[in-house]
Design an enzyme around this catalytic site. Structure first.
Site, short mmCIF file in Angstrom:
data_model
loop_
_atom_site.label_atom_id
_atom_site.label_comp_id
_atom_site.label_asym_id
_atom_site.label_seq_id
_atom_site.Cartn_x
_atom_site.Cartn_y
_atom_site.Cartn_z
CD GLU A 605 -18.23 48.84 51.93
OE1 GLU A 605 -19.35 48.86 52.50
OE2 GLU A 605 -17.29 49.58 52.24
CG ASN A 663 -22.68 46.91 53.33
OD1 ASN A 663 -22.25 47.06 54.47
ND2 ASN A 663 -22.06 47.40 52.26
CD GLU A 695 -18.47 45.58 54.62
OE1 GLU A 695 -19.26 46.55 54.76
OE2 GLU A 695 -17.35 45.69 54.12
CG ASP A 725 -20.13 48.39 57.80
OD1 ASP A 725 -19.09 49.03 58.04
OD2 ASP A 725 -20.92 48.67 56.89
CD GLU A 782 -16.68 51.56 56.60
OE1 GLU A 782 -17.28 51.08 55.62
OE2 GLU A 782 -17.27 51.85 57.67
#
Length: 846
Positions: A605, A663, A695, A725, A782
């Site tokens: 990520e 993101n 995301e 997310d 996560e």
């Protein structure tokens, strides 16, 4: 007799010095006036008709003096000044003092002055007249001798006028300072211009009256015509000024009047605080009505105006006599509450206002609810001037609205628009403008939050090296021509040799690495190689037909030019020397994502990091929050997409097949440009779409589902994966999960962190995994920070883990080194070992 006039009272603790001063002035006035007044008894019969006419006009005019509205620190304008000064010039000091004393007594009775105040006014005028008379006696002979005015008379009259004004204004200002403790010069200066214009005009009219009296007493009343005209113009001007301070709809004071009131109270409360008085706090309450726009839209503005009038009446009934209620505009009101001891009293006043608005307002047969939110700012705790108190009260008011509360007190942590935030946003814009806003020869127009067009970057070839590539090093030290300040040295060395335009272009090219690389590419230079692990690669280059090729040659290099990763001595790149002018550096960190069943690294990520020259590492949440408030978010998204896709191309050239997730904000999804930008970058760098994943949060999804769904669908058609997310923290429904083209859901760390200790969190995580599995979605957890959580996730059927248990986020070059040391560990094989962290090599340092 005490009245509501604040000048009829003396603050506690100041009565001794003040009344001592008043008594002293009274004694001086009696001393200088006693003799002339006694001698006047024998002169009454000798005084002419002109004197009696002036005396009568002086007393009559002072029965209705001109009192400027809102001027608490200056005296009213008394027309008797003109007549008594003329009497002084024509008939001496005794008659002038006598007439002035009678006029002061009449005006004091008419205006409701306290006895001590009337006595002080009479004494101050007596002293002023005595000073003026003394000046007139310096000149030779009598004024207007023989009916003519000589130059010596003009000088004497001018000197007497100045003496009268200086003594009178000085005594009044001294008395005010002794009573309220104000500093001398600022207060004297604030009222000096007004007094010079008003009182000075009356004094200079006196010689004209004397000259008219010498000719005929019948001419004296004619002066009433210009006096009345001046009086009327002054009255109309004052009324216009007063109307400028009043809201025409409700009759309440407006913002201008509120500013004046708060400024005056701040001054007085500052003096109370200096004396240690307990009631030295001032509260500013800001009220914003709820659903007022709905009333206007549904019932019309006429009904809305009537509602505002009713609200104004209720607010006036809910406050005390010393409070001030003002309408700022629209449905916003402000209340000034002086002389408080603490914040609890301000809250109590706000609760009274809330209670007053709780009852519905009946209008046209409809009961209308008019609740509102109130923000409180307290002087001096939350600000020491009107602008600061107003802004902090506004912050508190919106904080109350955000929390669905009725009353909120200002708290610094709720202030998201502070000057520090604005400075941070400006620095963020600078650091983003220093990099590319468009690539590949595009001229995409980007405008900043202020509407100014941002200059597009120069065309950049796909063979540029990584933005985070370290400067070439020689023996562990930077070469003399490299480094962040290289262009500064070249400017100093060669400024005198170049034409201005050429010099500017050279400076810009040297300062901007993108321009520098483009210039090198245009000159036919070969891009520098870079090293991953033990293999050296040449960056991708474009062929004539636009294809992207990659060449690699096996070499072993440590600390070589362009190396990605730590230098030979383990140090990082040097920080710029000119930190005061440099906005810092935006970089991407990458956190590995590990397949729980096999232990393989399946992706990363991409996480944004900003090292600010003064603040250090800026909190990512604060960074995004600041950027989302303006068009800077578009620049930030472009930078992130460019960096991540470019890094994927580098890893692909090095033989690393990783999927990278990035993101995007709700602002990006609303514009619809994100899909086109990603498609262009993937094609330019030759990166397969399935290697990239976007995301989105549940909050972004719910903000505008229609527009967000359109952008997501376009990304899905390109082949880019979509991940949801922070799953479980928003308001997405099963319908959205079914409709969206998702490939992955990420369970929020707030649930994962507690699942090893909290059975409820563990149950929630298992339910999410089962739900996502039933929909055919991959699940990423996560916040995996310990072995027990890792095993629980494996038992629950989770696909991928991400967290500090495996590795912290790290720069791209550190990730390559971490991958070279990492050895996959499966939960079933870990046995008594403590998982990946036990090997000592798999867990990256922070």
């Amino acid at each position: 007799m005490e009245t509501g006039d604040p000048r009829n009272s003396v603050p506690p603790g100041r009565s001794g010095p003040f009344f001592g001063f008043v008594g002293a002035i009274g004694v001086v006035a009696l001393a200088v006036s006693a003799g002339p007044l006694v001698a006047l008894a024998d002169r009454w019969s000798e005084l002419p008709a002109a004197f009696w006419t002036m005396a009568a006009l002086a007393v009559a005019c002072d029965a209705r003096p001109f009192v400027p509205p809102g001027r608490r620190q200056t005296s009213a304008v008394f027309p008797s000044t003109c007549f008594t000064f003329a009497i002084l010039l024509g008939w001496g000091f005794g008659p002038a003092v006598a007439v002035q004393a009678v006029a002061v007594a009449v005006s004091g009775l008419r205006l409701g002055y306290a006895p001590w105040r009337t006595g002080f006014n009479a004494a101050q005028y007596a002293c002023a007249l005595a000073a003026a008379y003394a000046v007139t006696r310096i000149g030779p002979g009598e004024l207007f001798d023989g009916g003519r005015l000589h130059w010596t008379d003009v000088a004497a009259v001018g000197g007497a006028t100045v003496a009268w004004f200086v003594v009178n204004y000085g005594l009044v200002s001294s008395a005010v300072r002794l009573r309220f403790g104000d500093r001398w010069w600022p207060s004297v200066r604030s009222g000096l211009a007004y007094e010079l214009l008003a009182t000075g005009s009356l004094l200079l009219l006196a010689p004209v009256l004397v000259a008219a009296a010498r000719a005929s007493a019948a001419l004296i009343p004619l002066v009433l015509v210009p006096l009345f005209a001046v009086y009327r113009m002054a009255r109309l001007s004052a009324e216009r000024e007063q109307l400028a301070d009043v809201d025409p709809l409700t009759g309440l004071p407006n913002r201008k009047a509120l500013l004046t009131e708060v400024a005056e109270h701040v001054h007085l409360h500052g003096d109370r605080a200096a004396r240690g008085a307990p009631d030295a706090h001032l509260a500013l309450l800001l009220l914003d009505l709820d659903r007022f726009k709905h009333v206007n839209d549904a019932l019309g503005h006429a009904v809305g105006d009537r509602l505002l009038v009713e609200v104004s009446a209720r607010l006036m009934g809910a406050v005390d006599g010393g409070d001030m209620v003002a309408r700022l505009g629209g449905d916003e009101f402000a209340i000034v509450v002086p002389r408080l001891t603490d914040i609890d009293q301000a809250r109590e006043r706000a609760d009274r206002v809330v209670a007053a608005l709780a009852e519905p307002v009946p209008l046209d047969g409809l009961p209308l609810d008019v609740g509102g939110a109130i923000g409180i700012a307290l002087y001096p705790d939350h600000g020491e001037d009107f602008a600061t108190l107003m802004r902090h009260a506004d912050v508190a008011m919106y904080d109350a609205k955000h929390r669905n509360d009725t009353v909120a007190v200002y708290a610094p942590e709720s202030d998201h628009n502070s000057a520090e935030r604005l400075s941070l946003l400006a620095d963020l814009r600078r650091v983003l403008e220093s990099g590319p806003s468009a690539q590949g020869g595009e001229t995409v127009g980007v405008r900043g939050g202020d509407g100014a067009a941002l200059q597009p970057a120069l065309p950049v070839r796909a063979d540029r090296p990584a933005r985070n590539q370290r400067p070439a090093r020689d023996g562990g030290r930077g070469r003399s021509g490299d480094g962040p300040n290289r262009w500064l040295r070249r400017r100093r060395d060669r400024a005198e040799e170049r034409h201005d335009d050429d010099l500017i272009e050279r400076i810009l090219t040297g300062a901007d690495p993108i321009r520098r690389r483009a210039a090198h590419a245009g000159a036919g230079s070969v891009a520098d190689p870079f090293v991953v692990g033990d293999t050296q690669f040449t960056p991708a280059t474009e062929t004539a037909d636009g294809d992207v090729t990659h060449d690699a040659e096996a070499t072993v290099s440590t600390g070589a030019p362009g190396v990605i990763g730590p230098t030979a001595d383990g140090s990082t790149a040097a920080e710029p020397d000119d930190q005061a002018a440099h906005p810092g550096e935006i970089t991407m960190y990458y956190q590995p994502q590990i397949a729980i069943a096999t232990g393989e690294v399946v992706g990363v990520e991409a996480l944004l990091r900003w090292r600010h020259p003064r603040r250090g590492m800026v909190d990512p949440g604060e960074l995004i929050q600041v950027a989302e408030q303006s068009a800077v978010m578009r620049l930030l998204t472009r930078r992130v997409v460019d960096d991540v896709v470019e890094q994927l191309a580098k890893w692909s050239a090095a033989g690393l097949t990783l999927r990278a997730a990035l993101n995007v904000s709700v602002r990006d999804l609303h514009t619809g440009e994100i899909a086109d930008q990603i498609a262009d970058r993937l094609a330019r760098y030759g990166v397969p779409p399935e290697r990239l994943q976007v995301e989105i949060t549940e909050g972004a999804l719910m903000a505008d589902p229609r527009r967000v769904l359109a952008s997501i669908t376009q990304l899905h058609r390109i082949g880019v994966g979509i991940a949801l997310d922070d799953f479980g923290t928003g308001y997405s429904s099963l319908q959205h999960l079914r409709r969206l083209p998702l490939s992955e859901v990420k369970v929020d760390r707030s649930f994962v962190l507690g699942m090893a200790e909290d059975p409820d969190d563990a149950a929630i995580v298992r339910s999410m995994i089962e739900l996502a599995g039933a929909l055919g979605l991959r699940v990423v957890a996560e916040g995996v920070e310990d072995e027990r959580t890792w095993r629980l996730l494996h038992a629950a059927g989770c696909d991928v883990a991400q967290g500090w248990f495996h590795a912290r986020p790290m720069p791209a070059e550190d990730l390559v080194a971490w991958l070279s040391r990492y050895r996959p560990v499966r939960p079933a094989e870990a046995g008594s070992r403590s998982g990946p962290a036990s090997e000592g090599e798999s867990k990256a340092s922070s």
